[in-house]
Design a protein around this motif. Structure first.
Motif, PDB file in Angstrom:
ATOM      1  N   MET A 105       0.717  -1.240   0.006  1.00  0.00           N
ATOM      2  CA  MET A 105       0.044  -0.018   0.095  1.00  0.00           C
ATOM      3  C   MET A 105       0.782   1.374  -0.053  1.00  0.00           C
ATOM      4  O   MET A 105       0.563   2.333  -0.877  1.00  0.00           O
ATOM      5  N   GLU A 106       2.016   1.271   0.707  1.00  0.00           N
ATOM      6  CA  GLU A 106       2.908   2.208   0.654  1.00  0.00           C
ATOM      7  C   GLU A 106       3.432   2.684  -0.509  1.00  0.00           C
ATOM      8  O   GLU A 106       3.622   3.693  -1.041  1.00  0.00           O
ATOM      9  N   GLN A 107       3.789   1.736  -1.324  1.00  0.00           N
ATOM     10  CA  GLN A 107       4.209   1.942  -2.719  1.00  0.00           C
ATOM     11  C   GLN A 107       3.265   2.443  -3.595  1.00  0.00           C
ATOM     12  O   GLN A 107       3.402   3.381  -4.230  1.00  0.00           O
ATOM     13  N   LEU A 108       1.913   2.014  -3.637  1.00  0.00           N
ATOM     14  CA  LEU A 108       0.829   2.510  -4.379  1.00  0.00           C
ATOM     15  C   LEU A 108       0.807   4.382  -4.044  1.00  0.00           C
ATOM     16  O   LEU A 108       0.753   4.922  -4.725  1.00  0.00           O
ATOM     17  N   VAL A 109       0.722   4.498  -2.619  1.00  0.00           N
ATOM     18  CA  VAL A 109       0.847   5.994  -2.109  1.00  0.00           C
ATOM     19  C   VAL A 109       1.952   6.903  -2.690  1.00  0.00           C
ATOM     20  O   VAL A 109       1.686   8.002  -3.328  1.00  0.00           O
ATOM     21  N   ARG A 110       3.186   6.074  -2.592  1.00  0.00           N
ATOM     22  CA  ARG A 110       4.417   6.860  -3.006  1.00  0.00           C
ATOM     23  C   ARG A 110       4.158   7.147  -4.677  1.00  0.00           C
ATOM     24  O   ARG A 110       4.608   8.088  -5.184  1.00  0.00           O
ATOM     25  N   GLU A 111       3.774   6.269  -5.198  1.00  0.00           N
ATOM     26  CA  GLU A 111       3.564   6.292  -6.665  1.00  0.00           C
ATOM     27  C   GLU A 111       2.281   7.127  -7.235  1.00  0.00           C
ATOM     28  O   GLU A 111       2.194   7.528  -8.552  1.00  0.00           O
ATOM     29  N   GLY A 112       1.615   7.820  -6.118  1.00  0.00           N
ATOM     30  CA  GLY A 112       0.538   8.818  -6.331  1.00  0.00           C
ATOM     31  C   GLY A 112      -0.618   7.894  -6.995  1.00  0.00           C
ATOM     32  O   GLY A 112      -1.572   8.680  -7.507  1.00  0.00           O
ATOM     33  N   LYS A 113      -0.780   6.617  -6.802  1.00  0.00           N
ATOM     34  CA  LYS A 113      -1.911   5.696  -7.558  1.00  0.00           C
ATOM     35  C   LYS A 113      -2.858   5.448  -6.417  1.00  0.00           C
ATOM     36  O   LYS A 113      -4.137   5.233  -6.871  1.00  0.00           O
ATOM     37  N   VAL A 114      -2.556   5.615  -5.094  1.00  0.00           N
ATOM     38  CA  VAL A 114      -3.719   5.607  -4.106  1.00  0.00           C
ATOM     39  C   VAL A 114      -3.328   6.762  -3.291  1.00  0.00           C
ATOM     40  O   VAL A 114      -2.306   6.980  -2.964  1.00  0.00           O
ATOM     41  N   THR A 115      -4.577   7.435  -2.833  1.00  0.00           N
ATOM     42  CA  THR A 115      -4.171   8.681  -1.582  1.00  0.00           C
ATOM     43  C   THR A 115      -4.623   8.157  -0.177  1.00  0.00           C
ATOM     44  O   THR A 115      -3.660   8.417   0.609  1.00  0.00           O
ATOM     45  N   TYR A 116      -5.639   7.269  -0.005  1.00  0.00           N
ATOM     46  CA  TYR A 116      -5.963   6.877   1.168  1.00  0.00           C
ATOM     47  C   TYR A 116      -6.300   5.464   1.334  1.00  0.00           C
ATOM     48  O   TYR A 116      -6.736   4.905   0.084  1.00  0.00           O
TER      49      TYR A 116
END
Length: 329
Positions: free
Chosen positions: A147-158
């Motif tokens: 999940m952290e990786q998706l957030v770092r990539e801007g693909k997920v916010t919350y």
């Protein structure tokens, strides 16, 4: 429409959220697009879907899988600022195929599921990515790293959860804190006047961690939406629904009489009861037509008196409060 923060975040969501489980299945694509337009026009900004929505959620019946997301993607593709007017929430966990890694919450599945949802939705980011069930076989370090990786990539916010127990929420949040990660901001659970188990331990956990509650099935599968009239008119004639009506007939008679005395629709009273709870950030409604959607808009503005709330508790008693006082001293 009224709005509230999603848990402890600065994000504001409409008190009614548009649920899209019926899109492409019970509700055809054209009507689904109309529903999205009407929802935004009425101030609803929270749109909830899942990768498995759009047909029977079974690993052996792949037809329809992803169809709800695809329809939302078609709506977003019309432009006109649509993407910036909604908080887009989707989910993963359900089997999206029959392979061993087509389900649950491995890092492999999380990455693939997110990419697939983004493609179907035709967007570059998911505002709220929800785990649709707890995965007891995958460690939290693996889940949070993905999940952290998706957030770092801007693909997920919350990130949110759904169908978690109180101790699952606590465990997930403690592990997220160790990683200095925001962790969960919402939990989507079964909650309505007929199903109040979450009051025992889940709601206290959500309150402690600042996680917003998003009830699903707020009308109890239709029981709280004027079930006696619907059953008598044949509008809801499935054996399961009719059996539920008979099982709860005495309660339903009292409930619908109370709503009549208030001069309010039973569905509006049920929704307003949920929304009076400060733990509830937004509640999912799943209208099949724009007209049904319009009928729900009274609920966020309906204030129930303390006396009415007491009467509702008498008709639909909860578990006795929060644990452990509900069953111990």
């Amino acid at each position: 429409m009224t709005y509230d923060h999603l848990g402890r975040t600065g994000l504001e969501v409409s008190k009614l959220g548009l649920g899209t489980m019926n899109f492409g299945w019970v509700t055809d694509a054209s009507t689904s697009l109309d529903l999205l337009d009407r929802a935004v026009e009425e101030g609803i900004n929270f749109v909830d879907t899942a990768d498995a929505y759009g047909g029977p959620q079974s690993p052996d019946m792949e037809q329809g899988y992803g169809l709800s997301e695809e329809i939302i993607g078609r709506w977003l593709a019309q432009g006109g600022g649509r993407r910036d007017r909604i908080v887009l929430a989707t989910k993963l966990y359900q089997p999206m195929g029959t392979g061993p890694n087509d389900r649950h919450l491995s890092a492999y599945k999380i990455r693939k599921a997110a990419e697939d949802s983004l493609q179907r939705l035709g967007t570059d980011h998911i505002d709220l990515y929800q785990m649709n069930h707890v995965d007891r076989s995958t460690p939290w370090d693996e889940i949070w790293q993905a999940m952290e990786q998706l957030v770092r990539e801007g693909k997920v916010t919350y990130v949110g959860s759904s169908n978690f127990a109180g101790w699952h929420v606590a465990t997930a949040q403690q592990e997220a804190d160790k990683r200095h990660f925001l962790g969960l901001v919402s939990e989507q659970s079964l909650y309505n006047l007929t199903a109040r188990t979450v009051e025992l331990e889940l709601i206290p956990a959500l309150r402690h961690y600042g996680i917003g509650l998003i009830p699903w099935s707020p009308l109890g599968g239709g029981l709280l939406g004027g079930a006696l009239r619907k059953a008598d008119s044949g509008r809801r004639s499935s054996p399961d629904f009719l059996a539920a009506v008979e099982r709860h007939r005495s309660q339903l008679e009292r409930y619908e009489a109370l709503c009549a005395d208030l001069g309010e629709r039973p569905a509006d009273v049920a929704l307003a009861w949920l929304l009076h709870n400060p733990a509830v950030a937004t509640t999912i409604v799943g209208p099949r037509t724009p007209e049904q959607l319009h009928q729900t808009l009274r609920a966020p503005h309906l204030n129930l008196s303390a006396e009415t709330l007491r009467e509702l508790d008498e008709i639909w008693p909860g578990p006795g409060g929060e644990a452990p006082e509900a069953y111990a001293w």
